[in-house]
Motif scaffolding. Structure first.
Motif, PDB file in Angstrom:
ATOM      1  N   HIS A 161       0.839  -1.203   0.000  1.00  0.00           N
ATOM      2  CA  HIS A 161       0.000   0.000   0.000  1.00  0.00           C
ATOM      3  C   HIS A 161       0.875   1.254   0.000  1.00  0.00           C
ATOM      4  O   HIS A 161       0.633   2.198  -0.753  1.00  0.00           O
ATOM      5  N   TRP A 162       1.898   1.268   0.851  1.00  0.00           N
ATOM      6  CA  TRP A 162       2.816   2.413   0.947  1.00  0.00           C
ATOM      7  C   TRP A 162       3.513   2.657  -0.386  1.00  0.00           C
ATOM      8  O   TRP A 162       3.651   3.804  -0.825  1.00  0.00           O
ATOM      9  N   LEU A 163       3.932   1.582  -1.048  1.00  0.00           N
ATOM     10  CA  LEU A 163       4.600   1.721  -2.352  1.00  0.00           C
ATOM     11  C   LEU A 163       3.649   2.245  -3.423  1.00  0.00           C
ATOM     12  O   LEU A 163       4.042   3.063  -4.261  1.00  0.00           O
ATOM     13  N   GLU A 168      -0.188   9.639  -0.701  1.00  0.00           N
ATOM     14  CA  GLU A 168      -1.109   9.544   0.425  1.00  0.00           C
ATOM     15  C   GLU A 168      -0.579  10.318   1.632  1.00  0.00           C
ATOM     16  O   GLU A 168       0.607  10.284   1.948  1.00  0.00           O
ATOM     17  N   ASP A 169      -1.467  10.990   2.296  1.00  0.00           N
ATOM     18  CA  ASP A 169      -1.156  11.721   3.511  1.00  0.00           C
ATOM     19  C   ASP A 169      -0.667  10.741   4.581  1.00  0.00           C
ATOM     20  O   ASP A 169      -1.155   9.612   4.681  1.00  0.00           O
ATOM     21  N   ALA A 170       0.293  11.169   5.395  1.00  0.00           N
ATOM     22  CA  ALA A 170       0.864  10.305   6.438  1.00  0.00           C
ATOM     23  C   ALA A 170      -0.198   9.818   7.410  1.00  0.00           C
ATOM     24  O   ALA A 170      -0.175   8.658   7.842  1.00  0.00           O
ATOM     25  N   PHE A 176      -4.448   3.318   7.759  1.00  0.00           N
ATOM     26  CA  PHE A 176      -4.423   2.043   7.034  1.00  0.00           C
ATOM     27  C   PHE A 176      -3.622   1.001   7.816  1.00  0.00           C
ATOM     28  O   PHE A 176      -4.067  -0.136   8.001  1.00  0.00           O
ATOM     29  N   LEU A 177      -2.437   1.388   8.280  1.00  0.00           N
ATOM     30  CA  LEU A 177      -1.584   0.473   9.035  1.00  0.00           C
ATOM     31  C   LEU A 177      -2.291  -0.002  10.316  1.00  0.00           C
ATOM     32  O   LEU A 177      -2.267  -1.191  10.645  1.00  0.00           O
TER      33      LEU A 177
END
Length: 193
Positions: A161-163, A168-170, A176-177
């Motif tokens: 997802h991060w990749l 995306e906003d932090a 999500f995490l």
């Protein structure tokens, strides 16, 4: 005059900088050597092949996570919070070369790279083991096995997802995490010491 030995970190940093421009697939070690004014033998002294650079890049991320785990502010937090903070430190260490990091993974997943895929599975396992250690997880036997399996899924979903969402906003990513860490069975396991 004797040439100064090349620092392995400098080789990796140069490779990453070049790959930011040309992409990981197009990066050649002879170009890294030329940029540093060294020979391929100097690179081979530290890295047996291009994939060894990838492994070192992820080793750096593991080290960043473990360094974060050493900080005193994590001790009073619950397991989920420690896992979240440690994985964020891992991802933050990769952020400067996020696109290249994704390209490295695609390179490993090419059909002709079965040997790299096996090493990739070992890498995932090693990182999840360090993630558990960094968060101070003490589960054993069947609980440990279940926790490792569920955390591996949370790690992989979060990493992909991060990749895939660099814009995306932090805060959105953290949400999500947290959802990944709060899945039913994992939540029950994380409540254990």
């Amino acid at each position: 005059m004797k040439k100064k030995p090349t620092d392995p970190a400098q080789i990796l940093d140069t490779a990453l900088q070049l790959a930011d421009v040309c992409g990981w697939e197009r990066l050649h070690l002879f170009e890294v050597a030329a940029a540093l004014d060294i020979g391929l033998d100097d690179i081979a002294r530290h890295y047996r092949d291009k994939d060894a650079l990838v492994e070192t890049w992820f080793d750096r991320a593991d080290q960043a996570m473990l360094a974060r785990a050493r900080q005193a502010d994590l001790a009073p937090l619950n397991a989920e919070q420690r896992l979240e903070i440690c994985l964020l430190a891992w991802l933050d260490s990769l952020a400067a070369h996020r696109s290249v990091t994704g390209q490295m993974l695609l390179y490993k997943l090419e059909p002709g790279h079965i040997h790299l895929q096996i090493l990739g599975l070992m890498r995932v396992s090693r990182t999840v083991q360090w993630w558990r250690e960094a968060a101070g997880r003490q589960t054993q036997h069947l609980c440990r096995i279940a926790e490792e399996s569920l955390l591996t899924g949370a790690y992989l979903r979060s990493f992909v997802h991060w990749l895939r969402h660099p814009e995306e906003d932090a805060a959105e990513f953290r949400a999500f995490l947290r959802r990944q860490l709060r899945c039913g069975p994992l939540t029950m396991l994380l409540r254990r010491p």
